[in-house]
Design an enzyme around this catalytic site. Structure first.
Site, PDB file in Angstrom:
ATOM      1  N   GLN A   1      41.479  34.450  32.464  1.00  0.00           N
ATOM      2  CA  GLN A   1      41.128  35.681  31.752  1.00  0.00           C
ATOM      3  C   GLN A   1      42.035  36.835  32.141  1.00  0.00           C
ATOM      4  O   GLN A   1      42.388  37.676  31.306  1.00  0.00           O
ATOM      5  CB  GLN A   1      39.659  36.028  32.054  1.00  0.00           C
ATOM      6  CG  GLN A   1      39.134  37.209  31.279  1.00  0.00           C
ATOM      7  CD  GLN A   1      38.443  38.214  32.179  1.00  0.00           C
ATOM      8  OE1 GLN A   1      39.024  38.709  33.135  1.00  0.00           O
ATOM      9  NE2 GLN A   1      37.188  38.490  31.876  1.00  0.00           N
TER      10      GLN A   1
ATOM     11  N   SER B   1      36.274  41.852  29.712  1.00  0.00           N
ATOM     12  CA  SER B   1      37.145  41.811  30.876  1.00  0.00           C
ATOM     13  C   SER B   1      36.314  41.800  32.158  1.00  0.00           C
ATOM     14  O   SER B   1      35.594  40.840  32.426  1.00  0.00           O
ATOM     15  CB  SER B   1      38.120  42.993  30.833  1.00  0.00           C
ATOM     16  OG  SER B   1      39.117  42.858  31.825  1.00  0.00           O
ATOM     17  N   LEU B   2      36.357  42.863  32.967  1.00  0.00           N
ATOM     18  CA  LEU B   2      35.550  42.910  34.186  1.00  0.00           C
ATOM     19  C   LEU B   2      34.083  42.620  33.890  1.00  0.00           C
ATOM     20  O   LEU B   2      33.397  41.929  34.650  1.00  0.00           O
ATOM     21  CB  LEU B   2      35.668  44.288  34.841  1.00  0.00           C
ATOM     22  CG  LEU B   2      34.634  44.569  35.938  1.00  0.00           C
ATOM     23  CD1 LEU B   2      34.977  43.817  37.194  1.00  0.00           C
ATOM     24  CD2 LEU B   2      34.493  46.053  36.186  1.00  0.00           C
TER      25      LEU B   2
ATOM     26  N   HIS C   1      45.874  41.572  31.299  1.00  0.00           N
ATOM     27  CA  HIS C   1      45.714  40.534  30.277  1.00  0.00           C
ATOM     28  C   HIS C   1      47.047  40.224  29.589  1.00  0.00           C
ATOM     29  O   HIS C   1      47.113  40.065  28.363  1.00  0.00           O
ATOM     30  CB  HIS C   1      44.647  40.946  29.250  1.00  0.00           C
ATOM     31  CG  HIS C   1      43.307  41.195  29.858  1.00  0.00           C
ATOM     32  ND1 HIS C   1      42.533  40.186  30.385  1.00  0.00           N
ATOM     33  CD2 HIS C   1      42.620  42.364  30.066  1.00  0.00           C
ATOM     34  CE1 HIS C   1      41.415  40.715  30.878  1.00  0.00           C
ATOM     35  NE2 HIS C   1      41.451  42.025  30.711  1.00  0.00           N
TER      36      HIS C   1
ATOM     37  N   GLN D   1      36.644  47.802  32.592  1.00  0.00           N
ATOM     38  CA  GLN D   1      37.360  48.960  33.112  1.00  0.00           C
ATOM     39  C   GLN D   1      37.803  49.861  31.975  1.00  0.00           C
ATOM     40  O   GLN D   1      38.297  49.399  30.944  1.00  0.00           O
ATOM     41  CB  GLN D   1      38.566  48.497  33.929  1.00  0.00           C
ATOM     42  CG  GLN D   1      39.247  49.604  34.706  1.00  0.00           C
ATOM     43  CD  GLN D   1      40.331  49.063  35.613  1.00  0.00           C
ATOM     44  OE1 GLN D   1      40.397  47.869  35.868  1.00  0.00           O
ATOM     45  NE2 GLN D   1      41.199  49.945  36.101  1.00  0.00           N
TER      46      GLN D   1
ATOM     47  N   ARG E   1      39.394  40.624  42.978  1.00  0.00           N
ATOM     48  CA  ARG E   1      40.041  40.788  41.666  1.00  0.00           C
ATOM     49  C   ARG E   1      40.688  42.158  41.555  1.00  0.00           C
ATOM     50  O   ARG E   1      41.825  42.305  41.084  1.00  0.00           O
ATOM     51  CB  ARG E   1      38.999  40.582  40.569  1.00  0.00           C
ATOM     52  CG  ARG E   1      39.512  40.653  39.133  1.00  0.00           C
ATOM     53  CD  ARG E   1      38.324  40.473  38.193  1.00  0.00           C
ATOM     54  NE  ARG E   1      38.699  40.273  36.796  1.00  0.00           N
ATOM     55  CZ  ARG E   1      38.832  41.246  35.895  1.00  0.00           C
ATOM     56  NH1 ARG E   1      38.658  42.508  36.275  1.00  0.00           N
ATOM     57  NH2 ARG E   1      39.152  40.968  34.648  1.00  0.00           N
TER      58      ARG E   1
END
Length: 779
Positions: free
Chosen positions: A254, A97-98, A206, A20, A122
């Site tokens: 994560q 991440s994503l 995060h 993202q 998510r």
């Protein structure tokens, strides 16, 4: 030692997927039209047109976490599918991440529908965790940032991303980040400038703010079904490859844990990755990759956060300087879709079982189902089970045996393999190139739009003689192709492709092994076969690069390491997998195998080629089969019929070997042959010596059945096995793998391949004078 890294001239490559922040209006242009079914699926799950969202962004929704994540995941996924359709395959995968979910999708851990469902959940959970902010800090190393955070007295801020040596992202309350920014700028080293940049996000991703979302996502993950990665995927949380059992734990962790991106890129560099390709919009990750050259020592970890968050159980970084994932040929691993350049070979009568293949495939590995000695109905049932459990595109294969006296069985088996679209075939014991084998390899072959020949399926040929290897390295004989075209077995284009490619897509050099063996020596065979392949390539007789593997005797990490040093592009194991919970034989056999040492095997007569004097290698400890089989062959050579046997010999055979009279044995043999090969009965009536061979063959057939079933006739068990079994037992002595019930097939592979990497690393260090004398591997 070129094969310790990627095979031949191949560069080691990684695909990277952005997260993202990389989304933008217009992303995915040109992709949606090529994947209409995938886009329709995504729209159904998202409840809106993701194509319209990506291309036009009505209402500025791409700024929202709820919509940005599904849209970006789809564009990343379609970018990968386009590369895959073009035949491109990386050696490693990673996502920021994503993007990590895209990397796991590309590794086959879940299908597109599952990925879209996970990303939708998510995005909703993370969007709901509103409040908080994020800020990039540019110009401070992790060490300096740690000092500045400690001096600030602000303990509500967490590190969210370690993006580069001097680019770190912080997350926490917006007010705390605002207070912290000028203090970080003031902490700049002399002669350097530090910048802080607030990020356009609606929450502190995060960080500890995501703990609740993380736990909720863990429940979602618990309802999903995952497969092991077929390629190494570097996890954000650990900066190391995912293990098969870590997927739910690391994916949920994560969300609340820092993205250790720079460490992940350093790990890829250490594995020899020379080239990365960013699949998705933008080029942020490509720039971060370049910033990792050269890099200072790894950053220290920041102090623990003042919140109790259960850390996932992860594996420590590997110690050896060589990674098991890099041994052998990179192109072989890509073509077969494997984590390691490692295969489990077939074992007859389904000892290499469907259960064994399923377990391997779900752990990013592969084996061949053992069709030898099975009827067509049993073979088809196994293929149906494998397709049902693994799907048609998973990495699994089946064995095809040379038809010594049953050519119709070979042809019928090939038709089953074609009907069930088995993509990988292991051809064993071939003495010549047959029409069914050629049909198996080239049915469905075609030329691409660019004129490149593509075979119908891969055929791995096991060979132990150079003259047989030569046949497989060439295109099929013209007379065989002409016969197939005339009979409709191949079309004109398929035959044209066959003239451009070798019969085998891979060769596996089989040294002394369990079962039928030429008793070859790997130290002599491998160099000879490598030289043969090179000579044929130089003469233009071998029209394509054919990977060369090694089999036979690979029962310890040292043996696997030796195979790669000899030049093997991959290794193939046999005997050691027979002593696993998944092998299709009895527990009594496995108990016996687990006790063998390297000297506990013997050569004896082969039942299926009894009259030719062929030999097999079998276990000799705990069973009298080897001695009794040799005795039968000796009697066959000395006598012309059963009538010539003296009374004492007949009594011994009937009471100790057969447990019934010779007349009963012949009666049972006739009953069997009447429905399978009645001509054999007629031949036996004309030739008493052939009748004697058929009677003696009863013993060979039943000793295999007794072993498979675990019957009380243990003293007569026929167990095909080489000394690799004893070597493996020695190598796991005193480890968790000593009991055979712990020797799951993927753990056997891990032991051999990781151990080989350790052995090679230590040997290299020793040869270069950098270490003490090497120790034996105990992985």
């Amino acid at each position: 030692m070129g094969n310790l890294a990627p095979g031949g001239p191949d560069s080691v490559r990684a695909f990277l997927f952005p997260g993202q922040g990389s989304q933008r209006r217009g992303m995915g242009a040109g992709l949606f039209e090529r994947f209409p079914e995938e886009c329709a699926l995504a729209d159904r799950i998202a409840g809106t047109s993701l194509r319209e969202l990506c291309l036009e962004d009505p209402g500025d929704r791409l700024r929202s976490t709820r919509w940005a994540q599904p849209a970006l995941f789809l564009v990343n996924a379609l970018s990968y599918l386009e590369r895959r359709a073009n035949g491109e395959r990386p050696d490693f995968l990673a996502g920021h991440s994503l993007g990590e979910l895209n990397a796991l999708f590309a590794a086959g851990c879940f299908d597109l529908e599952t990925g879209l469902l996970l990303v939708t959940a998510r995005s909703e959970l993370m969007a709901a965790a509103s409040g908080g902010a994020m800020m990039a800090v540019i110009g401070l190393t992790a060490e300096r940032l740690t000092e500045a955070l400690a001096a600030s007295g602000i303990d509500s801020v967490d590190v969210a991303n370690y993006n580069a040596p001097d680019q770190i992202v912080l997350a926490g309350p917006g007010e705390a980040l605002s207070r912290l920014a000028p203090r970080l700028v003031a902490a700049a080293p002399e002669g350097r400038t530090v910048r802080t940049l607030p990020l356009a996000v609606a929450a502190a991703f995060h960080s500890r703010s995501m703990v609740e979302a993380s736990h909720a996502f863990e429940e979602v993950l618990g309802r999903a079904r995952f497969a092991p990665p077929t390629l190494p995927v570097i996890a954000n949380v650990t900066a190391r490859p995912y293990r098969a059992d870590q997927l739910p734990a690391l994916l949920s962790a994560q969300i609340r844990s820092p993205v250790r991106w720079w460490e992940a890129m350093r790990y890829l560099q250490e594995q020899g990755v020379e080239e990365v390709e960013e699949l998705g919009p933008g080029g942020v990750l490509t720039k971060l990759w370049r910033s990792a050259f050269p890099a200072p020592p790894s950053p220290p970890r920041l102090a623990p956060r003042p919140v109790a968050v259960a850390a996932p159980e992860v594996e420590p970084p590997p110690d050896p300087c060589l990674a098991a994932e890099r041994l052998g040929s990179a192109s072989f691993r890509r073509d077969y879709g494997l984590r390691y350049a490692y295969l489990a070979g077939s074992m007859y009568q389904g000892i290499a079982s469907t259960r064994l293949l399923i377990r391997l495939a779900r752990n990013g590995l592969m084996g061949f189902f053992g069709t030898g000695g099975l009827g067509l109905a049993a073979i088809e049932a196994a293929l149906q089970e494998l397709k049902r459990e693994l799907g048609p595109r998973a990495s699994w294969g089946a064995n095809l045996l040379y038809p010594l006296d049953e050519p119709e069985l070979e042809a019928a088996t090939v038709e089953l393999l074609l009907a069930h679209d088995v993509r990988f075939v292991e051809a064993a014991a071939y003495l010549r190139i047959t029409a069914p084998l050629v049909r198996c390899r080239f049915r469905g072959a075609r030329f691409t739009a660019a004129g490149e020949p593509v075979a119908g399926r891969r055929v791995l040929a096991k060979v132990s003689r150079p003259e047989i290897a030569t046949l497989f390295l060439r295109p099929p004989p013209e007379e065989v192709l002409a016969q197939l075209v005339a009979s409709g077995g191949l079309g004109a284009e398929e035959a044209a492709v066959a003239r451009c490619l070798p019969v085998a897509s891979e060769l596996c050099v089989e040294a002394d092994s369990g079962g039928h063996t030429d008793a070859g020596r790997a130290y002599a065979l491998m160099p000879a076969m490598l030289q043969l392949r090179e000579e044929m390539r130089e003469r233009g007789a071998c029209p394509a690069d054919v990977p060369l593997g090694a089999a036979g005797g690979i029962g310890s990490p040292e043996a696997a390491a030796a195979a790669f040093v000899l030049g093997a592009d991959f290794v193939l194991t046999g005997s050691v997998n027979q002593c696993s919970p998944e092998a299709g034989t009895s527990e009594a056999v496995k108990d016996l195998l687990a006790q063998l040492d390297v000297q506990d095997t013997a050569y004896t007569a082969a039942g299926d080629m009894f009259e030719l004097g062929a030999r097999v290698q079998v276990a000799s400890r705990g069973t009298l089969f080897a001695a009794r089989a040799n005795k039968l062959f000796q009697l066959y050579r000395q006598h012309r019929s059963l009538d010539e046997l003296d009374q004492g010999t007949r009594k011994t055979l009937e009471e100790r070997y057969f447990k019934r009279s010779l007349a009963q044995v012949w009666s049972e043999t006739c009953d069997h042959l009447a429905s399978t090969r009645p001509e054999q009965i007629e031949q036996a009536e004309r030739d008493p010596r052939h009748k004697m061979a058929l009677v003696f063959n009863w013993y060979f057939a039943h000793t295999s059945r007794w072993a498979l079933a675990g019957s009380p006739e243990r003293v007569n068990y026929q167990i095909h096995c080489g000394p690799a079994m004893g070597a493996f037992n020695r190598s796991v002595r005193g480890t968790p793998l000593e009991p055979w019930r712990e020797r799951h097939v993927e753990r056997i592979a891990e032991h051999l391949m990781r151990g080989a990497a350790t052995v090679l690393g230590r040997r290299l260090e020793g040869l270069l004078g950098r270490s003490d004398p090497p120790r034996l591997a105990q992985s």
